[in-house]
Enzyme design. Structure first.
Site, PDB file in Angstrom:
ATOM      1  N   ARG A  37       0.544  14.421  13.287  1.00 28.66           N
ATOM      2  CA  ARG A  37       1.162  14.234  11.956  1.00 28.66           C
ATOM      3  C   ARG A  37       1.337  15.556  11.206  1.00 28.66           C
ATOM      4  NH1 ARG A  37      -1.272   8.764   9.424  1.00 28.66           N
ATOM      5  NH2 ARG A  37       0.709   8.755   8.353  1.00 28.66           N
ATOM      6  N   CYS A  61      -4.704  12.494  12.481  1.00 31.89           N
ATOM      7  CA  CYS A  61      -5.585  11.321  12.410  1.00 31.89           C
ATOM      8  C   CYS A  61      -5.573  10.634  13.761  1.00 31.89           C
ATOM      9  CB  CYS A  61      -5.151  10.384  11.279  1.00 31.89           C
ATOM     10  SG  CYS A  61      -3.676   9.459  11.685  1.00 31.89           S
ATOM     11  N   LYS A  97       0.839  -1.212   0.000  1.00 22.89           N
ATOM     12  CA  LYS A  97       0.000   0.000   0.000  1.00 22.89           C
ATOM     13  C   LYS A  97       0.871   1.259   0.000  1.00 22.89           C
ATOM     14  CE  LYS A  97      -1.779   1.591   4.018  1.00 22.89           C
ATOM     15  NZ  LYS A  97      -1.493   3.001   4.334  1.00 22.89           N
ATOM     16  N   ASN A  98       1.834   1.338   0.923  1.00 20.13           N
ATOM     17  CA  ASN A  98       2.579   2.589   1.096  1.00 20.13           C
ATOM     18  C   ASN A  98       3.581   2.859  -0.018  1.00 20.13           C
ATOM     19  OD1 ASN A  98       1.034   3.107   3.286  1.00 20.13           O
ATOM     20  ND2 ASN A  98       2.542   2.386   4.780  1.00 20.13           N
ATOM     21  N   ASP A 104       3.901   0.250  12.221  1.00 23.11           N
ATOM     22  CA  ASP A 104       2.681  -0.289  11.620  1.00 23.11           C
ATOM     23  C   ASP A 104       2.430  -1.748  12.006  1.00 23.11           C
ATOM     24  OD1 ASP A 104       3.110   1.576   8.494  1.00 23.11           O
ATOM     25  OD2 ASP A 104       2.497   2.186  10.502  1.00 23.11           O
ATOM     26  N   ARG A 152      -8.920  -0.376   4.017  1.00 23.95           N
ATOM     27  CA  ARG A 152      -8.054   0.673   3.466  1.00 23.95           C
ATOM     28  C   ARG A 152      -6.687   0.102   3.109  1.00 23.95           C
ATOM     29  NH1 ARG A 152      -7.970   6.180   6.606  1.00 23.95           N
ATOM     30  NH2 ARG A 152      -6.506   6.420   4.882  1.00 23.95           N
TER      31      ARG A 152
END
Ligand code: EPZ
Length: 443
Positions: A123, A118, A23-24, A307, A399
């Site tokens: 952030r 978030c 994803k990233n 993560d 997501r």
């Protein structure tokens, strides 16, 4: 619409599963593709909601993005018809801020809504701004929008106070079309940063040293070589499946991984007592019933990935003894602790430190997924728990994880997904009247 995942615990995971693209890396590479004109083909792109959102933003700006396979897209950005990304789209995806560098370099001007904080932390973007200003950009905040202008960016030396992934990526993308040489010192070394640099170099950029703490970029006039690029596998998805295997004391093979990308986690799971055999692109994992407690400190790569912190907290909640977790990256990433406590876990949180006292077992409960990784952690907790766990707010999980529950079901887990109207999506097995008529997944 509030989605749910219903998990019935107690089964050991067994079997083989393949990891999707990262994803990233995909998000950064899709933003980087706006630096090029036409003919960019990307494969191993995870078809997850975050990727769908960034494609919506790119399409709004004038890009043509087409899925030509379940995990592959073509992108062409002959011109960018709009210089302003709309708040409604950007608010769904923080990573839209990775458009700042490439759009500034390509168009000389861009307006992007300033992403708010978030669930896991404030952030801020101060390091992004510091780096882009050093390259000659004029940056201002107007009515909640970041406005950036630069006739032509100039190479510069940028020292990052913290090896921020996003700031490194934004500055690196902007520097590709700047005049002269840029040095990014104390740069982030994450594999996703290296994958972005490799993608940009395949377009014709001149980036050296990605993966080390000094990245050198020699600006070029334009990027436009036709490219067919494959995104790296998702180390965090691989790590999540590894933790799920160990948590259920299972035996699993995880394919399509790059083992060294997730080494800090492999080392921790081995320290707990898991048996892990690494092949070229595969892991074999087998976990004994008895595991040992460990201490974890999240750090920038190659340290332990933040993560993976929530998922490992869930695992440690049933490992006898005391484990210590220190979260060094985000100031608010222990929210899963209160949900795990609802399942009977014993976790004390003091600022950025969590003390986990292992309990013999967890009990099913209704819990809420507060963010993507916390959501995955709660599903793992549900796999270990006695009885049924209902993870609400499960849409955050999609997501970052494609077909999460289906893939766990292929490994023998007993779970089902449901949307707000209690419609269960089922494959195969007839439901058992004693249950809540929730058919389970079987392929
Ligand atoms: C990337 O976020 C990932 N997201 C995150 O993954 C990941 O947690 C993070 O890197 C760290 O590994 C994407 O790649 C899309 P940072 P990013 O800039 O780039 C502070 C997931 O679960 N900071 O390295 O936003 C910041 O507040 C997500 O997949 C500043 O202070 O991370 C944070 O505390 C969550 N000023 C720390 O640095 C800045 O200008 C790390 O942020 C920038 C960052």
């Amino acid at each position: 619409m509030d989605q749910k995942i219903i998990v019935r615990g107690g089964r050991r995971l067994k079997g083989r599963v393949r990891v999707n693209g990262a994803k990233n890396a995909a998000l950064a590479i899709l933003c980087g593709a706006t630096l090029a004109g036409e003919n960019v083909v990307l494969d191993n792109v995870p078809n997850i909601t975050d990727v769908q959102h960034i494609i919506q933003v790119l399409s709004f700006l004038g890009a043509r993005v087409v899925w030509w396979r379940e995990d592959a897209v073509t992108i062409s950005v002959p011109s960018l018809t709009v210089r302003e990304a709309p708040y409604d789209l950007v608010k769904k995806l923080r990573a839209s801020n990775l458009l700042l560098g490439p759009l500034l370099a390509r168009c000389g001007e861009v307006r992007i809504p300033l992403p708010g904080g978030c669930n896991i932390g404030a952030r801020p973007m101060d390091l992004h701004f510091k780096g882009l200003s050093a390259l000659g950009a004029e940056l201002s905040l107007e009515k909640g929008y970041i406005c950036a202008k630069a006739k032509r960016l100039r190479g510069a030396q940028v020292y990052l106070d913290f090896p921020s992934v996003g700031a490194t990526e934004n500055i690196m993308m902007a520097a590709c079309l700047a005049e002269g040489q840029t040095l990014i010192q104390n740069a982030a070394k994450e594999p996703e940063v290296v994958d972005l640099a490799n993608f940009l170099n395949s377009l014709g950029a001149r980036i050296f040293g990605a993966g080390t703490d000094v990245i050198r970029i020699e600006g070029v006039k334009e990027l436009g070589r036709p490219v067919h690029y494959s995104v790296i596998p998702d180390r965090i998805e691989a790590g999540t499946l590894m933790v799920a295997a160990v948590a259920t004391r299972g035996e699993v093979e995880i394919e399509g991984v790059i083992p060294r990308h997730i080494q800090p986690l492999t080392a921790k799971l081995r320290e707990m007592g898991a048996q892990i055999v690494e092949g070229e692109d595969v892991f074999y994992i087998k976990a004994p019933d008895e595991l040992r407690p460990v201490n974890v400190k999240t750090m920038p790569y190659p340290g332990f990935p933040t993560d993976m912190q929530s998922q490992v907290m869930a695992l440690l909640s049933t490992v006898p003894g005391t484990s210590l977790i220190v979260e060094n990256i985000y100031e608010n990433r222990f929210q899963v602790a209160q949900e795990l406590r609802r399942m009977g876990a014993q976790i004390k949180v003091e600022g950025r430190v969590a003390v986990v006292e292992g309990v013999p077992r967890l009990y099913g409960a209704q819990v809420r997924a507060t963010d993507l990784r916390a959501g995955a952690a709660l599903v793992i907790a549900g796999l270990m728990a006695e009885g049924e766990t209902e993870v609400v707010g499960a849409e955050v999980i999609y997501r970052g994880y494609k077909d999460f529950e289906k893939r766990l079901a292929r490994l023998g887990a007993d779970l089902a997904a449901a949307n707000g109207q209690e419609q269960f999506f089922a494959l195969g097995e007839k439901s058992d009247p004693g249950r809540r008529n929730i058919p389970t997944y079987r392929e």
